[in-house]
Scaffold this active site. Structure first.
Site, mmCIF file in Angstrom:
data_model
loop_
_atom_site.group_PDB
_atom_site.id
_atom_site.type_symbol
_atom_site.label_atom_id
_atom_site.label_comp_id
_atom_site.label_asym_id
_atom_site.label_seq_id
_atom_site.Cartn_x
_atom_site.Cartn_y
_atom_site.Cartn_z
ATOM 1 N N HIS A 104 -8.860 7.612 2.749
ATOM 2 C CA HIS A 104 -8.267 8.958 2.761
ATOM 3 C C HIS A 104 -9.336 9.988 2.470
ATOM 4 O O HIS A 104 -10.307 9.717 1.763
ATOM 5 C CB HIS A 104 -7.131 9.070 1.733
ATOM 6 C CG HIS A 104 -7.508 8.632 0.355
ATOM 7 N ND1 HIS A 104 -7.552 7.297 -0.009
ATOM 8 C CD2 HIS A 104 -7.878 9.329 -0.749
ATOM 9 C CE1 HIS A 104 -7.917 7.199 -1.281
ATOM 10 N NE2 HIS A 104 -8.133 8.414 -1.749
ATOM 11 N N CYS A 110 0.839 -1.202 0.000
ATOM 12 C CA CYS A 110 0.000 0.000 0.000
ATOM 13 C C CYS A 110 0.879 1.258 0.000
ATOM 14 O O CYS A 110 1.683 1.453 0.915
ATOM 15 C CB CYS A 110 -0.919 -0.037 1.218
ATOM 16 S SG CYS A 110 -1.832 1.490 1.437
ATOM 17 N N THR A 150 -9.104 5.213 -5.977
ATOM 18 C CA THR A 150 -8.006 4.555 -6.711
ATOM 19 C C THR A 150 -6.933 4.006 -5.773
ATOM 20 O O THR A 150 -6.153 3.156 -6.169
ATOM 21 C CB THR A 150 -7.347 5.515 -7.719
ATOM 22 O OG1 THR A 150 -6.832 6.648 -7.017
ATOM 23 C CG2 THR A 150 -8.330 5.969 -8.780
HETATM 24 P P1 5GP Z 1 -8.609 8.541 -4.781
HETATM 25 O O1 5GP Z 1 -8.787 8.626 -6.284
HETATM 26 O O2 5GP Z 1 -8.323 7.134 -4.346
HETATM 27 O O3 5GP Z 1 -9.702 9.188 -4.001
HETATM 28 O O4 5GP Z 1 -7.332 9.424 -4.471
HETATM 29 C C1 5GP Z 1 -6.021 8.942 -4.485
HETATM 30 C C2 5GP Z 1 -5.120 10.148 -4.521
HETATM 31 O O5 5GP Z 1 -3.824 9.738 -4.164
HETATM 32 C C3 5GP Z 1 -5.019 10.819 -5.897
HETATM 33 O O6 5GP Z 1 -5.425 12.176 -5.803
HETATM 34 C C4 5GP Z 1 -3.542 10.668 -6.251
HETATM 35 O O7 5GP Z 1 -3.028 11.779 -6.953
HETATM 36 C C5 5GP Z 1 -2.890 10.488 -4.889
HETATM 37 N N1 5GP Z 1 -1.665 9.715 -4.916
HETATM 38 C C6 5GP Z 1 -1.461 8.524 -5.551
HETATM 39 N N2 5GP Z 1 -0.213 8.092 -5.344
HETATM 40 C C7 5GP Z 1 0.390 9.016 -4.555
HETATM 41 C C8 5GP Z 1 1.704 9.107 -3.991
HETATM 42 O O8 5GP Z 1 2.568 8.245 -4.172
HETATM 43 N N3 5GP Z 1 1.981 10.204 -3.220
HETATM 44 C C9 5GP Z 1 1.028 11.175 -2.983
HETATM 45 N N4 5GP Z 1 1.403 12.207 -2.225
HETATM 46 N N5 5GP Z 1 -0.221 11.107 -3.497
HETATM 47 C C10 5GP Z 1 -0.541 10.052 -4.268
HETATM 48 ZN ZN ZN Z 2 -2.391 1.241 3.607
#
Ligand code: 5GP
Ligand code: ZN
Length: 115
Positions: A101, A4, A96
């Site tokens: 979060h 993760c 994603t």
């Molecule tokens: P979700 O689409 O799951 O709600 O949001 C996941 C978020 O995690 C996205 O906005 C993406 O840009 C961010 N994200 C993905 N990988 C990383 C990472 O390695 N570091 C940081 N700081 N953000 C990440």
């Molecule tokens: Zn985790």
């Protein structure tokens, strides 16, 4: 969870710009910001999504996450202009990364409804 990325960020095995940390919660800037301020707030503990929070975690972690958001709103000066807090849950929610979060988005006018 071994694979993760957010667990790795929480354990400082992967670098990120951390803006808040407490015993249970950590916040860091999104690597691909969609607004001038784009911060992700997560529990240290790996919990896949809002669906997986148990009753105890709901009572303890959700208030801590929102206290963290309150502090960030104050620290980043977001109160006056406003901001958006988003949790994407599951496939239809557009999640994603499978570590729960909350996005704190600010610095521009947001649209509604979301795409
Ligand atoms: P979700 O689409 O799951 O709600 O949001 C996941 C978020 O995690 C996205 O906005 C993406 O840009 C961010 N994200 C993905 N990988 C990383 C990472 O390695 N570091 C940081 N700081 N953000 C990440
Ligand atoms: Zn985790």
């Amino acid at each position: 969870m071994d694979n993760c990325i957010f667990c790795k960020i929480a354990k400082k095995e992967l670098s990120s710009e951390i803006v808040f940390e407490s015993k249970n919660v950590i916040a860091f800037r999104d690597v691909a910001p969609v607004a001038p301020t784009h911060i992700l707030v997560i529990p240290h503990k790996h919990i896949a999504s809002l669906n997986e929070l148990n009753t105890e975690q709901r009572k303890i972690l959700l208030p801590e996450i929102f206290e963290c958001i309150d502090e960030l709103v104050e620290k980043e000066g977001l109160k006056e202009d406003g901001y958006r807090v988003v949790n994407n849950c599951g496939e239809n929610g557009g999640q994603t990364v499978d570590h729960i979060h909350f996005h704190l988005l600010a610095g521009r006018a947001m649209q509604w409804p979301p795409g």
